[in-house]
Design a protein around this motif. Structure first.
Motif, PDB file in Angstrom:
ATOM      1  N   THR A 104      30.614 -15.144   0.595  1.00  0.00           N
ATOM      2  CA  THR A 104      30.782 -13.773   0.123  1.00  0.00           C
ATOM      3  C   THR A 104      29.455 -13.150  -0.301  1.00  0.00           C
ATOM      4  OG1 THR A 104      31.406 -14.527  -2.111  1.00  0.00           O
ATOM      5  CG2 THR A 104      33.203 -14.097  -0.530  1.00  0.00           C
ATOM      6  N   LEU A 107      27.748 -12.067   2.925  1.00  0.00           N
ATOM      7  CA  LEU A 107      28.380 -10.859   3.450  1.00  0.00           C
ATOM      8  C   LEU A 107      27.959  -9.634   2.638  1.00  0.00           C
ATOM      9  CD1 LEU A 107      31.963 -12.250   4.165  1.00  0.00           C
ATOM     10  CD2 LEU A 107      30.189 -11.703   5.854  1.00  0.00           C
ATOM     11  N   ASN A 113      31.874  -5.028   3.534  1.00  0.00           N
ATOM     12  CA  ASN A 113      32.976  -4.963   2.587  1.00  0.00           C
ATOM     13  C   ASN A 113      34.069  -5.939   3.029  1.00  0.00           C
ATOM     14  OD1 ASN A 113      34.567  -3.972   0.394  1.00  0.00           O
ATOM     15  ND2 ASN A 113      35.698  -2.708   1.853  1.00  0.00           N
ATOM     16  N   ILE A 114      34.533  -6.762   2.107  1.00  0.00           N
ATOM     17  CA  ILE A 114      35.646  -7.674   2.399  1.00  0.00           C
ATOM     18  C   ILE A 114      36.932  -6.914   2.152  1.00  0.00           C
ATOM     19  CG2 ILE A 114      36.785  -9.840   1.782  1.00  0.00           C
ATOM     20  CD1 ILE A 114      33.964 -10.807   0.848  1.00  0.00           C
ATOM     21  N   TYR A 115      37.645  -6.639   3.228  1.00  0.00           N
ATOM     22  CA  TYR A 115      38.884  -5.883   3.166  1.00  0.00           C
ATOM     23  C   TYR A 115      40.057  -6.789   2.795  1.00  0.00           C
ATOM     24  CZ  TYR A 115      42.047  -2.100   4.523  1.00  0.00           C
ATOM     25  OH  TYR A 115      42.990  -1.120   4.520  1.00  0.00           O
ATOM     26  N   LEU A 117      41.001 -11.286   2.253  1.00  0.00           N
ATOM     27  CA  LEU A 117      40.529 -12.669   2.243  1.00  0.00           C
ATOM     28  C   LEU A 117      41.693 -13.582   1.921  1.00  0.00           C
ATOM     29  CD1 LEU A 117      38.458 -15.011   2.091  1.00  0.00           C
ATOM     30  CD2 LEU A 117      38.022 -14.327  -0.286  1.00  0.00           C
ATOM     31  N   PHE A 136      39.012 -13.791   6.938  1.00  0.00           N
ATOM     32  CA  PHE A 136      38.552 -12.509   6.414  1.00  0.00           C
ATOM     33  C   PHE A 136      38.920 -11.378   7.366  1.00  0.00           C
ATOM     34  CE2 PHE A 136      35.486 -15.559   4.746  1.00  0.00           C
ATOM     35  CZ  PHE A 136      35.154 -15.082   3.487  1.00  0.00           C
ATOM     36  N   LEU A 138      36.902  -7.897   7.710  1.00  0.00           N
ATOM     37  CA  LEU A 138      35.663  -7.325   7.215  1.00  0.00           C
ATOM     38  C   LEU A 138      35.464  -5.910   7.730  1.00  0.00           C
ATOM     39  CD1 LEU A 138      33.333 -10.357   7.977  1.00  0.00           C
ATOM     40  CD2 LEU A 138      34.464  -9.826   5.807  1.00  0.00           C
TER      41      LEU A 138
END
Length: 173
Positions: A104, A107, A113-115, A117, A136, A138
């Motif tokens: 993370t 990234l 942006n982690i949409y 997980l 993920f 993303l």
């Protein structure tokens, strides 16, 4: 209509999601989306609902009376449409402390942006040691190539497998 984000945690039991959905329905709410899991005997969930403004207080009271659950309700005042450019990523490797932090952090350094997980650990067939897998979704900036992301993630450890899959109908540059 008021947009609410509701988080729920408590001892998992049969009929729990039904009670939640019935409570939302009884207060003229519309269940828009949710993510719910059973983890270590606990139920953990987050849901988004639309409720008439006049029903918000009554829904809050009804939710607080659901036995054995810790519930937190926030009004979502910043509704944004889903991102237009999503990329699916699966990371697999030997389980060890810090793997989620490493991935993370990388990234984030790339402006991703982690949409969504989801993670899991399981025993490797015929080996017995734990394998970690993370899935993920993303939001990758258009100016960033998937190969750049893959290279940075693969540099974290020799045992990480990095697999990208383009979701159907979403163009990635």
């Amino acid at each position: 209509m008021k947009h609410l984000v509701i988080t729920v945690i408590g001892q998992d039991r049969q009929g729990l999601v039904g009670k939640l959905s019935d409570t939302v329905y009884q207060h003229q709410g519309n269940w828009l989306g949710s993510s719910m899991n059973h983890l270590a005997g606990q139920f953990a969930g987050i849901l988004q609902v639309d409720v008439p403004e006049a029903s918000v207080k009554a829904l809050r009271q009804a939710m607080s009376k659901l036995e054995g659950l810790k519930i937190h309700i926030e009004e979502d005042t910043h509704l944004t449409p889903p991102p237009k450019q999503l990329q699916s990523l699966t990371v697999t490797g030997n389980d060890r402390p810090g793997i989620v932090k490493e991935v993370t952090t990388s990234l984030g350094e790339l402006g991703i942006n982690i949409y969504k997980l989801k993670t899991d650990t399981h025993s490797a067939p015929n080996w017995g040691y734990p394998i970690f897998t993370a899935w993920f979704e993303l939001e990758i900036p258009a100016s960033l190539s998937v190969s750049t992301v893959q290279h940075q993630l693969e540099s974290l450890a020799d045992d990480l497998t990095i697999d990208f899959e383009e979701p159907e109908g979403i163009e990635v540059h």
